[in-house]
Design a protein around this motif. Structure first.
Motif, PDB file in Angstrom:
ATOM      1  N   SER A  88       6.616  44.803  72.776  1.00 50.73           N
ATOM      2  CA  SER A  88       5.620  45.079  73.955  1.00 50.73           C
ATOM      3  C   SER A  88       5.950  46.372  74.627  1.00 50.73           C
ATOM      4  CB  SER A  88       5.482  43.930  74.815  1.00 50.73           C
ATOM      5  OG  SER A  88       4.276  44.015  75.633  1.00 50.73           O
ATOM      6  N   LEU A  89       7.294  46.691  74.848  1.00 50.22           N
ATOM      7  CA  LEU A  89       7.509  48.001  75.676  1.00 50.22           C
ATOM      8  C   LEU A  89       7.097  49.069  74.977  1.00 50.22           C
ATOM      9  CD1 LEU A  89      10.804  48.251  77.653  1.00 50.22           C
ATOM     10  CD2 LEU A  89      10.174  50.063  76.260  1.00 50.22           C
ATOM     11  N   VAL A  90       7.689  49.085  73.690  1.00 53.06           N
ATOM     12  CA  VAL A  90       7.337  50.168  73.016  1.00 53.06           C
ATOM     13  C   VAL A  90       5.784  50.549  72.569  1.00 53.06           C
ATOM     14  CG1 VAL A  90       7.675  51.145  70.553  1.00 53.06           C
ATOM     15  CG2 VAL A  90       9.634  49.637  71.482  1.00 53.06           C
ATOM     16  N   GLU A  91       5.208  49.358  72.540  1.00 58.09           N
ATOM     17  CA  GLU A  91       3.825  49.637  72.262  1.00 58.09           C
ATOM     18  C   GLU A  91       3.055  50.186  73.649  1.00 58.09           C
ATOM     19  OE1 GLU A  91      -0.230  46.621  71.881  1.00 58.09           O
ATOM     20  OE2 GLU A  91       1.759  45.819  71.819  1.00 58.09           O
ATOM     21  N   ARG A  92       3.510  49.868  74.854  1.00 57.47           N
ATOM     22  CA  ARG A  92       3.025  50.502  76.145  1.00 57.47           C
ATOM     23  C   ARG A  92       3.581  51.959  76.219  1.00 57.47           C
ATOM     24  NH1 ARG A  92       2.319  44.948  76.527  1.00 57.47           N
ATOM     25  NH2 ARG A  92       0.766  44.399  78.170  1.00 57.47           N
ATOM     26  N   ALA A  93       4.765  52.250  75.602  1.00 50.77           N
ATOM     27  CA  ALA A  93       5.157  53.420  75.803  1.00 50.77           C
ATOM     28  C   ALA A  93       4.163  54.552  75.221  1.00 50.77           C
ATOM     29  CB  ALA A  93       6.378  53.774  75.019  1.00 50.77           C
TER      30      ALA A  93
ATOM     31  N   PRO B 133       1.374  36.195  79.550  1.00 44.84           N
ATOM     32  CA  PRO B 133       0.770  36.394  78.282  1.00 44.84           C
ATOM     33  C   PRO B 133       2.007  36.722  77.310  1.00 44.84           C
ATOM     34  CG  PRO B 133      -0.169  38.089  79.520  1.00 44.84           C
ATOM     35  CD  PRO B 133       0.622  36.983  80.398  1.00 44.84           C
ATOM     36  N   LEU B 134       3.002  37.626  77.532  1.00 49.28           N
ATOM     37  CA  LEU B 134       3.968  37.877  76.821  1.00 49.28           C
ATOM     38  C   LEU B 134       4.970  36.407  76.551  1.00 49.28           C
ATOM     39  CD1 LEU B 134       5.444  41.171  77.918  1.00 49.28           C
ATOM     40  CD2 LEU B 134       4.592  40.414  75.810  1.00 49.28           C
ATOM     41  N   ALA B 135       5.066  35.872  77.647  1.00 49.08           N
ATOM     42  CA  ALA B 135       5.807  34.614  77.470  1.00 49.08           C
ATOM     43  C   ALA B 135       5.094  33.618  76.419  1.00 49.08           C
ATOM     44  CB  ALA B 135       6.128  33.927  78.892  1.00 49.08           C
ATOM     45  N   ASP B 136       3.839  33.665  76.518  1.00 51.01           N
ATOM     46  CA  ASP B 136       3.126  32.617  75.479  1.00 51.01           C
ATOM     47  C   ASP B 136       3.198  33.109  74.194  1.00 51.01           C
ATOM     48  OD1 ASP B 136       2.206  31.071  77.525  1.00 51.01           O
ATOM     49  OD2 ASP B 136       0.391  32.305  77.922  1.00 51.01           O
ATOM     50  N   THR B 137       3.278  34.568  73.928  1.00 50.87           N
ATOM     51  CA  THR B 137       3.396  35.022  72.637  1.00 50.87           C
ATOM     52  C   THR B 137       5.047  34.799  72.105  1.00 50.87           C
ATOM     53  OG1 THR B 137       2.104  36.804  73.201  1.00 50.87           O
ATOM     54  CG2 THR B 137       3.391  37.155  71.173  1.00 50.87           C
TER      55      THR B 137
ATOM     56  N   ARG C  16       5.584  53.203  85.027  1.00 55.16           N
ATOM     57  CA  ARG C  16       4.174  52.917  84.394  1.00 55.16           C
ATOM     58  C   ARG C  16       4.425  51.729  83.419  1.00 55.16           C
ATOM     59  NH1 ARG C  16       1.686  53.072  79.824  1.00 55.16           N
ATOM     60  NH2 ARG C  16       3.180  54.618  79.035  1.00 55.16           N
ATOM     61  N   ILE C  17       5.445  51.983  82.537  1.00 49.95           N
ATOM     62  CA  ILE C  17       5.677  50.770  81.541  1.00 49.95           C
ATOM     63  C   ILE C  17       6.030  49.600  82.241  1.00 49.95           C
ATOM     64  CG2 ILE C  17       7.116  50.266  79.592  1.00 49.95           C
ATOM     65  CD1 ILE C  17       7.290  53.150  78.958  1.00 49.95           C
ATOM     66  N   ILE C  18       7.193  49.790  83.010  1.00 51.59           N
ATOM     67  CA  ILE C  18       7.458  48.370  83.877  1.00 51.59           C
ATOM     68  C   ILE C  18       6.540  47.635  84.464  1.00 51.59           C
ATOM     69  CG2 ILE C  18       9.295  47.493  85.624  1.00 51.59           C
ATOM     70  CD1 ILE C  18      11.089  49.937  84.861  1.00 51.59           C
ATOM     71  N   SER C  19       5.605  48.513  85.290  1.00 51.47           N
ATOM     72  CA  SER C  19       4.504  47.898  85.782  1.00 51.47           C
ATOM     73  C   SER C  19       3.769  47.166  85.003  1.00 51.47           C
ATOM     74  CB  SER C  19       3.842  49.022  86.848  1.00 51.47           C
ATOM     75  OG  SER C  19       2.796  48.483  87.493  1.00 51.47           O
ATOM     76  N   GLU C  20       3.436  47.757  83.910  1.00 53.09           N
ATOM     77  CA  GLU C  20       2.409  46.866  83.019  1.00 53.09           C
ATOM     78  C   GLU C  20       2.941  45.751  82.694  1.00 53.09           C
ATOM     79  OE1 GLU C  20       0.901  49.532  80.001  1.00 53.09           O
ATOM     80  OE2 GLU C  20       0.150  51.101  81.408  1.00 53.09           O
TER      81      GLU C  20
ATOM     82  N   HIS D 135       2.355  57.007  72.404  1.00 53.82           N
ATOM     83  CA  HIS D 135       2.922  58.261  71.534  1.00 53.82           C
ATOM     84  C   HIS D 135       3.247  59.577  71.954  1.00 53.82           C
ATOM     85  CE1 HIS D 135       2.057  55.654  68.143  1.00 53.82           C
ATOM     86  NE2 HIS D 135       0.746  55.266  68.647  1.00 53.82           N
ATOM     87  N   THR D 136       3.187  59.634  73.420  1.00 54.86           N
ATOM     88  CA  THR D 136       3.382  60.825  73.998  1.00 54.86           C
ATOM     89  C   THR D 136       4.862  61.038  74.116  1.00 54.86           C
ATOM     90  OG1 THR D 136       3.440  59.832  76.268  1.00 54.86           O
ATOM     91  CG2 THR D 136       1.267  60.570  75.499  1.00 54.86           C
ATOM     92  N   PRO D 137       5.364  62.321  74.076  1.00 50.86           N
ATOM     93  CA  PRO D 137       6.884  62.844  74.232  1.00 50.86           C
ATOM     94  C   PRO D 137       7.258  61.926  75.772  1.00 50.86           C
ATOM     95  CG  PRO D 137       5.667  64.579  73.578  1.00 50.86           C
ATOM     96  CD  PRO D 137       4.514  63.714  74.002  1.00 50.86           C
ATOM     97  N   ALA D 138       6.691  61.929  76.765  1.00 51.84           N
ATOM     98  CA  ALA D 138       7.151  61.463  77.810  1.00 51.84           C
ATOM     99  C   ALA D 138       7.333  59.879  77.691  1.00 51.84           C
ATOM    100  CB  ALA D 138       6.317  61.821  79.189  1.00 51.84           C
ATOM    101  N   GLY D 139       6.385  59.351  77.222  1.00 53.46           N
ATOM    102  CA  GLY D 139       6.399  58.004  76.795  1.00 53.46           C
ATOM    103  C   GLY D 139       7.663  57.448  75.965  1.00 53.46           C
ATOM    104  N   ARG D 140       7.632  58.285  74.717  1.00 52.87           N
ATOM    105  CA  ARG D 140       8.822  57.897  74.159  1.00 52.87           C
ATOM    106  C   ARG D 140      10.080  57.873  74.746  1.00 52.87           C
ATOM    107  NH1 ARG D 140       6.325  60.765  68.406  1.00 52.87           N
ATOM    108  NH2 ARG D 140       4.885  59.273  68.080  1.00 52.87           N
TER     109      ARG D 140
END
Length: 456
Positions: A120-125, A33-37, A22-26, A127-132
Motif C-alpha cells: 500500500s505504501l508503494v502504491e501511494r508513492a 481498510p488496510l487491516a481488513d485487507t 503525504r504518504i504517511i498521512s494517506e 511514479h514520480t521521482p519524489a514519490g519513489r
C-alpha cells in the motif's frame, strides 16, 4: 536525523519530505481498510488462521491496526521503534500460543500483514521521482520496525509457550504447594521439577520467595484481562533465574508466587535488580505489579516462613506499585515500618516539629543528620557528601541542637533523631513508603538544597 532517513536526494530534500508526509498521512487515514485487507490475506494464505473463529480473527485485526498505527507514528516522528511502542504485542503473542497457533504460522501472519502495508505504501508513492525516493527513504525504518517487532513477538511467544506447557505447569503448581506446605519433594516428577528449578531438597541452597499482585483490583468485566496479565507477568518473572536454572513461578489465585534460587555468584541484591527490571518492563506494557521479596532462606525447609515474609512486606509497597525487598531494607528501617502510634508519641515534640518543618522546606536538616551519621560523625566528610562548605554543615548542626536540645555528637541523641526520621518516613503516605520500598542507603542521593539564611 534519526530513524534511518537520508536528506540527500536527487529531486531535493524538500520535495521528498513533502511526499513522505503525504504518504504517511494517506496511510493513517486508511488503517482500518488496510487491516481488513491484511486479515483477509492472512486467512487466505494460512489455514491455521482460517480455521479459527470470528473472535480470534477480530483479535488479529486489532493487532494489525495497532501495529500499523505504531509503525506510522515511528515513521512520522522519524525515530527508532521502542518496546513501549509495541507493548501491546506481548499479550497477543501469549494468546496465539494459548490458541495453539504454531510459531511458524504466527510469524507468517505477521509477515503477511507487513507485506500488505508495504504494498500500500508503494502504491501511494506513485511514479514520480519524489514519490519513489520518499518510499525508498521509508524502507529502512519500515524494515527496522518489522525486525524489532517480529523479534519481540517471537520471544514473547516462546517465553509463554515454555511457561504454559500443560505438563510443566501442573508439575510447577504441585511442587509449589508441596514447598509452601513445608513438604519436601523426594521422588518422581516433583523431585525432577525441583532440581530443574535449582531447589534440590538435599541442599541448603539460598533462595528467596517473591509474591507479586496486580496493583489495580480486578473489575468484573476485566477478569479475563487481569488473568492474562498475571500469566504474562508470571512468565516474565520465571526468566529471572541464573546459573542455567529457570525460576519456579506460578499463578496462585490472585497472586504470583516465585521461588528464585541464588546460585554461585548470584546474590540477593543482583536478583532484586533483575526483579526490578522485570517490573519496570511490565509497567511499560501496561501491567503494574506490587512485589514483595523475602529475606534469604537457607534451603527449601524455610520456604513457608519466607512466604509469610514476602506477603507481609507487600504492605510497604506504594499504591502505584513497586518492589519492597527485605534484602534491601535494614533491620532499623524494618522496625520503623512496623512501629505503631505509641512509638511516634514517644518522640520529643520538638524533634517532630523540626522534622515536619524541615520536610516542608526541602529536608536539608534531615539530609544533614543522615549524612553526618553515614560519615561516622566526621563533619568534613558529611559536608563533602552534601557538597556544601563545612561551615554550612556546622551551622546546620547548631540549628538542630537549638531546636531539639539534641547534639549530633552524642550517640544517644543521634540515634533518637535517626529513629524519629525513620518513623516519619514510615508514615502511610506514598512519599514515605516509596523511600523505604526502594530502600536506598541512608544519605544517598541527597540534593544540596540550602536555606536562605545559611552561610555559604
Amino acid at each position: 536525523m534519526s530513524g534511518g532517513f537520508s536528506t540527500e536526494t536527487f529531486t531535493g530534500a524538500k520535495a521528498v519530505r513533502a511526499e513522505r508526509a503525504r504518504i504517511i498521512s494517506e496511510l493513517l487515514g486508511a488503517v482500518a481498510p488496510l487491516a481488513d485487507t491484511a486479515v483477509a490475506a492472512v486467512a487466505a494464505e494460512i489455514p491455521a488462521y482460517a480455521a479459527q473463529g470470528r473472535d480470534f480473527l477480530a483479535d488479529v485485526r486489532d493487532q494489525v491496526v495497532r501495529h500499523y498505527r505504531a509503525k506510522l507514528a515511528v515513521l512520522l516522528e522519524e525515530r527508532q521503534v521502542t518496546l513501549e511502542d509495541i507493548a501491546f504485542s506481548r499479550r497477543a503473542a501469549m494468546r496465539r500460543a494459548r490458541a495453539g497457533v504454531a510459531l511458524a504460522d504466527y510469524m507468517n501472519a505477521y509477515r503477511v500483514g507487513q507485506r500488505v502495508f508495504w504494498e500500500s505504501l508503494v502504491e501511494r508513492a506513485g511514479h514520480t521521482p519524489a514519490g519513489r525516493e520518499a518510499a525508498l527513504s521509508l524502507a529502512m525504518s519500515q524494515m527496522r520496525y518489522c525486525d524489532f517487532a517480529s523479534t519481540h513477538a517471537a520471544n514473547a511467544y516462546m517465553e509463554f509457550q515454555q511457561y504454559a506447557s500443560a505438563e510443566a505447569l501442573r508439575e510447577s503448581r504441585d511442587l509449589l504447594e508441596t514447598l509452601l506446605a513445608g513438604g519436601t519433594p523426594t521422588r518422581g516428577r516433583e523431585l525432577a521439577a525441583a532440581q530443574a528449578h535449582g531447589l534440590a531438597p538435599d541442599a541448603r541452597t539460598p533462595l528467596l520467595v517473591v509474591i507479586a499482585v496486580l496493583v489495580a483490583p480486578p473489575a468484573a468485566a476485566e477478569l479475563d484481562r487481569d488473568a492474562e496479565a498475571r500469566h504474562a507477568a508470571c512468565a516474565a518473572i520465571a526468566r529471572t533465574g541464573g546459573n542455567g536454572t529457570r525460576t519456579l513461578s506460578v499463578v496462585r489465585r490472585s497472586e504470583i508466587v516465585a521461588i528464585p534460587a541464588l546460585g554461585p555468584g548470584t546474590g540477593p541484591e543482583e536478583l532484586c535488580d533483575r526483579l526490578q527490571a522485570v517490573l519496570d518492563g511490565l509497567a511499560g506494557e501496561g501491567i503494574r505489579l506490587a512485589m514483595g521479596v523475602s529475606t534469604v532462606a537457607a534451603g527449601t525447609a524455610q520456604i513457608p516462613q519466607a512466604y509469610q515474609e514476602a506477603r507481609a512486606v507487600l504492605d510497604f509497597v506504594p499504591e502505584e506499585g513497586g518492589v519492597a525487598a527485605l534484602p534491601r531494607i535494614t533491620p532499623f528501617q524494618y522496625l520503623a515500618l512496623r512501629a505503631d502510634d505509641t512509638a511516634r508519641h514517644l518522640v520529643d515534640p520538638r524533634i517532630t516539629s523540626l522534622l515536619a518543618e524541615d520536610r516542608a522546606r526541602g529536608g536539608v536538616l534531615t539530609a544533614t543528620i543522615r549524612a553526618f551519621a553515614a560519615a561516622d560523625l566526621n563533619l568534613r566528610s558529611a559536608a563533602e557528601h552534601l557538597q556544601i562548605h563545612p561551615n554550612t554543615a556546622q551551622y546546620r548542626l547548631r540549628r538542630i541542637q537549638e531546636r531539639t536540645g539534641r547534639s549530633l555528637r552524642s550517640i544517644n541523641d543521634l540515634v533518637e533523631l535517626l529513629v524519629a526520621i525513620a518513623l516519619q518516613d514510615s508514615l502511610p503516605t506514598n512519599a514515605g513508603r516509596e523511600r523505604l520500598a526502594t530502600a536506598t542507603n541512608e544519605g544517598r542521593g541527597i540534593s544540596d538544597v540550602r536555606s536562605f539564611h545559611e552561610p555559604r
